[in-house]
Design an enzyme around this catalytic site. Structure first.
Site, PDB file in Angstrom:
ATOM      1  N   LYS A  42      53.799  43.902  20.491  1.00  0.00           N
ATOM      2  CA  LYS A  42      52.579  44.412  20.350  1.00  0.00           C
ATOM      3  C   LYS A  42      52.026  45.189  21.545  1.00  0.00           C
ATOM      4  O   LYS A  42      52.578  45.060  22.767  1.00  0.00           O
ATOM      5  CB  LYS A  42      51.570  43.471  19.878  1.00  0.00           C
ATOM      6  CG  LYS A  42      51.288  42.372  21.238  1.00  0.00           C
ATOM      7  CD  LYS A  42      50.447  41.200  20.900  1.00  0.00           C
ATOM      8  CE  LYS A  42      50.148  40.414  21.957  1.00  0.00           C
ATOM      9  NZ  LYS A  42      49.553  38.994  21.488  1.00  0.00           N
ATOM     10  N   TYR A 269      34.385  57.397  47.551  1.00  0.00           N
ATOM     11  CA  TYR A 269      33.240  57.139  47.026  1.00  0.00           C
ATOM     12  C   TYR A 269      32.427  55.996  47.532  1.00  0.00           C
ATOM     13  O   TYR A 269      32.997  54.874  47.878  1.00  0.00           O
ATOM     14  CB  TYR A 269      33.211  56.995  45.605  1.00  0.00           C
ATOM     15  CG  TYR A 269      33.556  58.014  44.747  1.00  0.00           C
ATOM     16  CD1 TYR A 269      32.828  59.433  45.042  1.00  0.00           C
ATOM     17  CD2 TYR A 269      34.582  57.930  43.897  1.00  0.00           C
ATOM     18  CE1 TYR A 269      33.385  60.643  44.372  1.00  0.00           C
ATOM     19  CE2 TYR A 269      34.863  59.288  43.050  1.00  0.00           C
ATOM     20  CZ  TYR A 269      34.215  60.273  43.197  1.00  0.00           C
ATOM     21  OH  TYR A 269      34.844  61.630  42.355  1.00  0.00           O
TER      22      TYR A 269
HETATM   23  C1  PLP Z   1      50.579  38.087  22.050  1.00  0.00           C
HETATM   24  C2  PLP Z   1      51.088  36.849  21.267  1.00  0.00           C
HETATM   25  C3  PLP Z   1      52.083  36.167  21.407  1.00  0.00           C
HETATM   26  C4  PLP Z   1      52.989  36.446  22.892  1.00  0.00           C
HETATM   27  O1  PLP Z   1      52.356  35.659  23.853  1.00  0.00           O
HETATM   28  P1  PLP Z   1      53.115  35.610  25.477  1.00  0.00           P
HETATM   29  O2  PLP Z   1      52.111  34.767  26.318  1.00  0.00           O
HETATM   30  O3  PLP Z   1      52.827  37.034  26.006  1.00  0.00           O
HETATM   31  O4  PLP Z   1      54.263  35.053  25.440  1.00  0.00           O
HETATM   32  C5  PLP Z   1      52.465  35.056  20.807  1.00  0.00           C
HETATM   33  N1  PLP Z   1      51.894  34.749  19.867  1.00  0.00           N
HETATM   34  C6  PLP Z   1      50.762  35.590  19.376  1.00  0.00           C
HETATM   35  C7  PLP Z   1      49.983  35.077  17.943  1.00  0.00           C
HETATM   36  C8  PLP Z   1      50.343  36.475  20.249  1.00  0.00           C
HETATM   37  O5  PLP Z   1      49.166  37.064  19.640  1.00  0.00           O
END
Ligand code: PLP
Length: 375
Positions: A42, A269
């Site tokens: 994702k 800045y």
């Molecule tokens: C993002 C996500 C993961 C992955 O989690 P990590 O801590 O990056 O391994 C797994 N399950 C769900 C439902 C997620 O949203």
């Protein structure tokens, strides 16, 4: 060179080691077997590029892919990836026709989503579902009071041939081992209720990287591997190498200006930094528009020509300044913002600490101007 004639191709670049991603997946797959590995890609593969990461993860032994929303899943299909893909986060009134047409498995958390999936599926092409159970996180998933009616509805959808309930899943809070175990117990109850309703989910999954690596009883049929496949640790105070992982992303550029300034000169800045002695300053062409947290102003460090030097003054939108000290550097000297600490570079963990956040945010927030280069 591509793009506008004369444009420098590599002003800011994220070098991504796909071999490291494959190796990280392989390493985790071996330690969690016989549980399978779903590679979570994702948010554009946590900033590493979803398609490239997905391919590398499948090569390393992942058997399926996870994304947040359907559009992310469709992008994988567009790229020709035909591995199973699960998408678990949906808009307020979802329509799943396109997801079903492209064989995206749906993570279903509400009765409205379940109805939409039953609507989208047909006997010729049933919607594949994993039902999500809220075992305590308070986010997505069927609450206990919904289990019976939702499972009964799902059973009707299965009987009509419009859906297949292939999986059941939940997500851990990682608040403590005991909290995680309480969630596992609730998950077992939900499983029993689903089976009592006549559902036969064969893929049960609960653990992301943190639970998968630390608590063997959480692995069930499959783990969802996100941060770990990118070579980063999900735990505070535990580095990549301790987990047998290698960070895949190295963020780098070159010094675009070097100048000598007198002690007391105000830098960037607000003049929040004034060197105590005469010094060399170097200018780095990345800023908060590129995902550099403004919070690392006067707190973070970068690698410049073999030395780790402090970020001084405020990070601006497009640039920040490094105090090079007594040793002058040259325009064009290589700068590594973060990478694999085993190679002497600051780590995403170091950056997370300087920015009071987590390594996930450091890699995921890289901006659109940062060019991804694969190797
Ligand atoms: C993002 C996500 C993961 C992955 O989690 P990590 O801590 O990056 O391994 C797994 N399950 C769900 C439902 C997620 O949203």
């Amino acid at each position: 060179m591509t793009g506008v004639a004369g444009a420098p191709p590599m002003l800011r670049r994220a070098h991504i080691d796909l071999g490291a991603i494959s190796a990280n997946v392989e390493h985790v797959a071996r330690s969690v077997a016989p549980a399978a590995v779903m590679a979570v890609v994702k948010a554009d593969g946590y900033g590493h590029g979803a398609v490239e990461t997905a391919r590398a993860a499948l090569e390393g032994g992942a058997t399926s892919l996870g994304v947040a929303d359907v559009a992310e899943g469709l992008a994988l299909r567009d790229a020709g990836i035909d591995a199973p893909v699960l998408a678990w986060l949906h808009g307020a009134h979802p329509v799943f026709d396109e997801a079903v047409a492209h064989d995206i498995t749906l993570g279903i958390s509400t009765r409205g989503q379940l109805a939409a999936a039953i609507e989208a599926g047909s006997t010729g092409r049933p919607a594949r579902l994993h039902l999500k159970i809220d075992t305590g996180l308070g986010r997505n998933g069927f609450e206990r009071s919904d289990w019976e009616p939702a499972f009964a509805e799902a059973r009707r959808g299965v009987d009509e041939g419009r859906i297949l309930v292939e999986g059941l899943f939940s997500h851990l809070s990682n608040a403590s081992d005991d909290d995680d175990r309480a969630q596992l117990a609730a998950f077992e109850e939900a499983t029993a209720a689903a089976r009592a309703a006549g559902l036969e989910p064969t893929v049960r999954h609960l653990a992301s990287t943190a639970g998968a690596l630390r608590l063997p009883e959480m692995r069930l049929d499959q783990v969802r591997l996100g941060i770990g496949q990118y070579g980063l640790s999900p735990y505070d105070g535990v580095g990549s190498a301790e987990l047998g992982l290698r960070p895949a992303l190295r963020l780098e550029t070159r010094l675009i200006s070097v100048k000598r300034v007198a002690a007391g000169t105000g830098v960037s800045y607000g003049y929040t930094y004034r060197p105590e002695e005469d010094t060399w300053l170097g200018l780095v062409p990345l800023g908060y528009a590129d995902g550099i947290p403004r919070h690392v102003s006067n707190r973070g460090s970068v690698w410049v020509g073999g030395r780790v030097r402090p970020i001084v003054g405020r990070v601006a939108m497009d640039q920040f300044v490094v105090d090079l000290g007594r040793e002058r550097a040259e325009v064009g000297d290589r700068v590594v913002l973060f990478g694999d600490p085993a190679e002497g570079f600051p780590s995403a963990d170091d950056w997370a600490e300087a920015a009071s956040t987590i390594n996930y945010e450091i890699v995921t927030r890289l901006g659109g101007r940062v060019k991804r280069v694969y190797g």
